[in-house]
Write an enzyme that holds these catalytic residues in place. Structure first.
Site, PDB file in Angstrom:
ATOM      1  N   LEU A 506      47.297  49.601  45.790  1.00 19.01           N
ATOM      2  CA  LEU A 506      46.613  50.687  46.486  1.00 19.01           C
ATOM      3  C   LEU A 506      45.222  50.288  46.958  1.00 19.01           C
ATOM      4  O   LEU A 506      44.703  50.851  47.905  1.00 19.01           O
ATOM      5  CB  LEU A 506      46.493  51.910  45.559  1.00 19.01           C
ATOM      6  CG  LEU A 506      47.808  52.553  45.127  1.00 19.01           C
ATOM      7  CD1 LEU A 506      47.541  53.624  44.081  1.00 19.01           C
ATOM      8  CD2 LEU A 506      48.531  53.154  46.323  1.00 19.01           C
ATOM      9  N   GLN A 508      41.427  47.670  45.827  1.00 18.63           N
ATOM     10  CA  GLN A 508      40.725  46.754  44.935  1.00 18.63           C
ATOM     11  C   GLN A 508      39.323  47.277  44.702  1.00 18.63           C
ATOM     12  O   GLN A 508      38.617  47.601  45.651  1.00 18.63           O
ATOM     13  CB  GLN A 508      40.658  45.351  45.561  1.00 18.63           C
ATOM     14  CG  GLN A 508      39.883  44.333  44.749  1.00 18.63           C
ATOM     15  CD  GLN A 508      40.769  43.584  43.760  1.00 18.63           C
ATOM     16  OE1 GLN A 508      41.981  43.503  43.931  1.00 18.63           O
ATOM     17  NE2 GLN A 508      40.170  43.040  42.720  1.00 18.63           N
ATOM     18  N   GLY A 510      35.645  47.087  41.843  1.00 18.88           N
ATOM     19  CA  GLY A 510      34.893  46.156  41.015  1.00 18.88           C
ATOM     20  C   GLY A 510      35.583  45.885  39.700  1.00 18.88           C
ATOM     21  O   GLY A 510      35.424  44.825  39.092  1.00 18.88           O
ATOM     22  N   PHE A 511      36.388  46.819  39.216  1.00 17.83           N
ATOM     23  CA  PHE A 511      37.106  46.684  37.953  1.00 17.83           C
ATOM     24  C   PHE A 511      38.292  45.738  38.111  1.00 17.83           C
ATOM     25  O   PHE A 511      38.604  44.945  37.241  1.00 17.83           O
ATOM     26  CB  PHE A 511      37.590  48.070  37.534  1.00 17.83           C
ATOM     27  CG  PHE A 511      38.206  48.156  36.170  1.00 17.83           C
ATOM     28  CD1 PHE A 511      37.465  48.628  35.103  1.00 17.83           C
ATOM     29  CD2 PHE A 511      39.520  47.792  35.936  1.00 17.83           C
ATOM     30  CE1 PHE A 511      38.024  48.723  33.841  1.00 17.83           C
ATOM     31  CE2 PHE A 511      40.091  47.873  34.684  1.00 17.83           C
ATOM     32  CZ  PHE A 511      39.330  48.353  33.632  1.00 17.83           C
ATOM     33  N   PRO A 513      42.306  45.328  40.664  1.00 19.99           N
ATOM     34  CA  PRO A 513      43.227  45.990  41.586  1.00 19.99           C
ATOM     35  C   PRO A 513      43.799  47.270  40.985  1.00 19.99           C
ATOM     36  O   PRO A 513      43.870  47.428  39.768  1.00 19.99           O
ATOM     37  CB  PRO A 513      44.315  44.947  41.796  1.00 19.99           C
ATOM     38  CG  PRO A 513      44.315  44.129  40.539  1.00 19.99           C
ATOM     39  CD  PRO A 513      42.885  44.091  40.091  1.00 19.99           C
ATOM     40  N   LYS A 528      45.191  50.904  36.921  1.00 17.72           N
ATOM     41  CA  LYS A 528      43.955  50.170  37.171  1.00 17.72           C
ATOM     42  C   LYS A 528      43.938  48.978  36.218  1.00 17.72           C
ATOM     43  O   LYS A 528      43.846  49.141  34.999  1.00 17.72           O
ATOM     44  CB  LYS A 528      42.771  51.122  36.906  1.00 17.72           C
ATOM     45  CG  LYS A 528      41.443  50.650  37.392  1.00 17.72           C
ATOM     46  CD  LYS A 528      40.432  51.785  37.150  1.00 17.72           C
ATOM     47  CE  LYS A 528      39.065  51.413  37.624  1.00 17.72           C
ATOM     48  NZ  LYS A 528      38.105  52.517  37.377  1.00 17.72           N
ATOM     49  N   ASP A 625      27.835  55.768  39.636  1.00 17.69           N
ATOM     50  CA  ASP A 625      28.486  55.027  40.727  1.00 17.69           C
ATOM     51  C   ASP A 625      29.255  55.986  41.628  1.00 17.69           C
ATOM     52  O   ASP A 625      30.398  55.732  42.005  1.00 17.69           O
ATOM     53  CB  ASP A 625      29.412  53.955  40.162  1.00 17.69           C
ATOM     54  CG  ASP A 625      29.723  52.861  41.192  1.00 17.69           C
ATOM     55  OD1 ASP A 625      28.978  52.767  42.190  1.00 17.69           O
ATOM     56  OD2 ASP A 625      30.695  52.129  41.007  1.00 17.69           O
TER      57      ASP A 625
END
Length: 819
Positions: A506, A508, A510-511, A513, A528, A625
């Protein structure tokens, strides 16, 4: 035919009149003795004449009562002398005016109306009893609720602004037949602990005691109804504006608060069975309610005789006058305080329960109960302190005035006394406390050992709490308890995502894909998956589980569980078919899928989710964030805030925190956070403001560059707002479907949210009130933070560096180091 035409004309006239019975327009004015009536028939507006006088006034009263109970008066200090020729009309400049027979203005709404509203404004009497002056599209220019007289109706706000002349108060009549300003007034004072105060001239006559987060500390039920059932809501934006609203529990009953010309504040409701007003509560109600009745360091108790006594450790200042019942001189200490003097024993505190605390408290920010006590003890002028979870730490560095002992309620007041005043009880208490502490520590140690042994036995079956670093949570370790969450088997997640097939990807972040999957029972999920190369790891993973597992709100993404096996760490969320907001908002081929009504709903949904995080959830969460890619959209394009890997949990009384590890995304971070590592609710509000302006413009802040002055999106919005040209700012895709009034309001609120200094920004609760037009008079926004585009600076230095900046603007920052 003539007769038929006449009948049609009369019907048309009656239809026009019936549809505007609650309004005054430029072509329909009101003359004495005519009235208009609200659409629900509850209130009338018109001319009235008090008893025993020939003066006439314009006012609002209940229409269904057999007595004319006036709740608002316009020309209270400038009456008409008789009933001939008085009128209420919309003037050429758009204001509402009261004129006498000679067309001399006796009263005016007196607002600065834009030329475009000349001849287009109208006044309407609402069902709430509020008289509003409106421009086109319902924009409120003026309202009687902002200019009360002696009565507060449900949902009316009493507001006070610190360090200014803006103070909304009820002002009593001068007499039973004279509506002009009397000597008594009531409103909220502007101290750190808000309270209701009745003033006699400029001196306090009665006060409610401070607001403790739910009720006023010194108010008790003294009538047939419970005062606190009136549903008080106090809003303090911590920037100097405090407002108080009440709504009566039974909306079918008529109720109000009124201040009489004798200085009595009364809550009353209409008993239709007896055709009379019933008093639910009033103040002052006893002699103890009179401000400062017993003088300094005196305490009043209405059940005692005499009602006044000196606080423990004090004696009457003038024994003769005190014995005569004249208590105004108050009391003085029996023994002077030691105040840490050499050779003397430390001062102690004595606890008084159920107290209406004294006036003029100082507010000590961010202290727990022990710190509150110690802070007072270290200050030689501190005479007492109170710690209340809803109110925080209060201390008194001056005389204790207007203290009252209450049968119930109130707060615990700790009076500072010399050690000798308490005898040896404190030493005995210390020995007992020390013994109890040792025993308690032993028990806690044993419980911990048993718990740890049990946890190790279950390791591998459930995801167990592992003590996090304090930097993750921002609160004491002992309060950071990670609840168990459903654990998904790794092989089932692999099956659901078809072995993490690329076609199921779905996006990408910072954590890592995010993949779409489907469980065996048909439920769709979003997985996630943490990448070891992502720069984020166990801290962020554990943090997100800890935060999101405790939250439940329709505008927050729902965590279904997690999967942990070896180096694999995954979070399993509900699947949202429309992906993230940025995939539609910034795509020129898809942004038309977001018409204005959908964007407006998204704006409100994000604000509700943020309010839940900041104020309404079990925990106080700072997201850190908030951005378009972290707003997910369900099948109906309803927004859900996601990605809590960077979130911080605040303590109940914590307002801000500092960090050396700055996380977030370029273009959304507030100045104080990006430059100094300071974050709070207001840093989230800054991100929300950026997001709001992006939704309105369809442009990404981090990639925007206005060439004329190298302005960022924020600077460009501010420039157009000052030029009164916000139309040029909005996305052309919504130009045909938007309402200009709503767009203007949203741009205005967005600019207030992105002001450079945190203290200038409203909190999210105030933002919601602004968006709902509950706050009509918005302050002018100041200079936004990051007015100039970072992109332009990079372009000026090198095109190669520019490319790097553009790519960096779309990812999260994990560390910023000063150079």
């Amino acid at each position: 035919m003539v007769v038929l035409n006449s009948i049609l004309f009369i019907c048309f006239f009656l239809l026009q009149y019936s549809t505007a019975v609650d309004k005054i327009t430029a072509t329909k004015f009101l003359t004495d003795p005519d009235t208009i009536i609200s659409s629900n028939g509850a209130f009338n507006l018109g001319f009235f004449q008090p008893p025993n006088t020939t003066n006439r006034y314009v006012g609002i009263w209940y229409s269904r009562l057999h007595i004319k109970n006036v709740v608002w008066v316009a020309n209270r200090n400038n009456p008409l002398n008789d009933s001939s020729g008085g009128s209420i009309r919309i003037s050429e400049d758009g204001n509402l005016r009261i004129l006498n027979a000679r067309n001399r203005t006796l009263w005016s709404s007196n607002v600065s109306v834009s030329h475009q509203f000349y001849g287009n404004s109208e006044a309407q009497l609402l069902d709430s009893g509020n008289l509003v002056l409106m421009g086109p599209k319902g924009m409120i220019l003026w309202q009687s609720f902002k200019h009360p007289t002696d009565t507060a109706l449900p949902n009316m706000k009493l507001t006070v602004t610190r360090n200014s002349d803006i103070r909304m108060m009820l002002q009593a009549w001068n007499g039973p037949s004279d509506p002009s300003y009397g000597k008594f007034s009531v409103g909220i004072d502007s101290f750190a602990f808000p309270q209701l105060v009745i003033f006699n001239g400029d001196k306090p006559y009665w006060r409610s005691g401070p607001w403790n987060g739910q009720i006023f500390n010194g108010i008790q039920n003294n009538g047939s109804d419970n005062f606190n059932d009136a549903g008080f809501i106090l809003e303090n934006d911590r920037q100097g504006t405090i407002s108080l609203t009440y709504s009566y529990a039974n909306e079918s009953l008529l109720s109000n608060y009124g201040l009489s010309y004798t200085g009595i504040l009364t809550q009353r409701w209409w008993d239709d069975s007896k055709k009379e007003w019933r008093v639910a509560w009033k103040a002052p109600n006893t002699q103890c309610d009179i401000y400062g009745k017993c003088g300094a360091f005196g305490s009043c108790n209405k059940l005692n005789s005499p009602i006044c006594s000196c606080l423990k450790g004090f004696k009457p200042k003038n024994k003769l006058e005190w014995s005569k019942g004249n208590w105004r001189n108050g009391c003085i200490r029996k023994m002077p305080l030691q105040c840490n003097s050499e050779g003397g024993k430390e001062d102690e505190f004595v606890r008084l329960v159920a107290i209406k605390v004294p006036d003029n408290a100082d507010w000590l920010i961010g202290l727990d109960e022990d710190e509150c006590r110690n802070q007072c003890l270290r200050n030689c002028t501190c005479a007492a302190y109170v710690f209340e979870s809803g109110a925080g730490c209060m201390s008194w560095n001056r005389d204790l005035v207007d203290t009252e002992e209450m049968p119930e309620g109130g707060m615990d007041l700790y009076i500072r006394l010399a050690h000798s005043e308490l005898g040896h009880d404190s030493e005995k208490t210390a020995v007992i406390a020390a013994t109890g502490s040792i025993g308690a520590a032993t028990i806690v140690t044993l419980v911990f050992i048993l718990w740890r042994w049990h946890a190790l036995k279950k390791q591998g079956k459930k995801l167990q709490y592992r003590k996090p670093e304090s930097d993750i949570f921002g609160v004491d370790e002992n309060h950071a308890q990670l609840e168990e969450v459903p654990l998904f088997e790794f092989k089932k997640v692999v099956t659901a995502t078809n072995n993490f097939q690329e076609t199921n990807k779905l996006g990408q972040g910072g954590f890592g894909p995010v993949y779409r999957g489907k469980l065996e029972d048909g439920q769709e999920i979003a997985v996630k998956r943490l990448l070891r190369s992502s720069g984020q790891g166990d801290k962020e993973f554990m943090n997100e589980v800890a935060v999101i597992s405790k939250l439940q709100h329709r505008n927050l993404v729902r965590l279904l569980g997690c999967s942990v096996e070896g180096e694999e760490k995954m979070l399993i969320y509900e699947y949202l078919p429309n992906k993230s907001l940025d995939t539609l908002l910034f795509d020129p081929t898809k942004h038309e899928l977001l018409p204005w009504v959908k964007r407006y709903n998204i704006i409100h949904g994000i604000s509700r989710g943020l309010l839940y995080l900041h104020r309404d959830s079990r925990l106080k969460i700072i997201h850190r964030d908030l951005k378009a890619s972290n707003i997910l959209l369900d099948e109906n394009l309803n927004p859900k805030i996601s990605d809590f890997g960077m979130a911080r949990i605040f303590g109940e009384k914590q307002d801000q925190d500092d960090t050396r590890r700055v996380v977030g995304t370029y273009g959304y971070m507030s100045p104080e956070y990006a430059m100094g590592g300071r974050f709070s609710e207001k840093s989230d509000v800054f991100s929300y403001g950026v997001l709001l302006l992006e939704i309105l413009s369809g442009k990404r802040n981090s990639l925007f560059w206005y060439e004329e002055k190298s302005l960022s999106l924020l600077g460009y919005a501010y420039k157009l707002w000052k030029e009164n040209n916000v139309v040029s700012f909005i996305d052309p895709a919504i130009a045909e479907t938007c309402f200009l009034g709503e767009i203007q309001k949203c741009v205005w609120v967005g600019l207030l949210c992105v002001q450079e200094f945190a203290e200038d920004r409203p909190d999210i609760a105030i933002v919601i009130s602004m968006l709902h037009s509950e706050i009509a008079d918005l302050p002018c926004p100041k200079q936004p933070g990051f007015t100039h585009s970072q992109k332009s600076k990079d372009l000026a230095s090198s095109s190669k560096q520019s490319d790097q900046t553009l790519s960096a603007n779309n990812v999260s920052i994990t560390v910023l180091s000063a150079r």
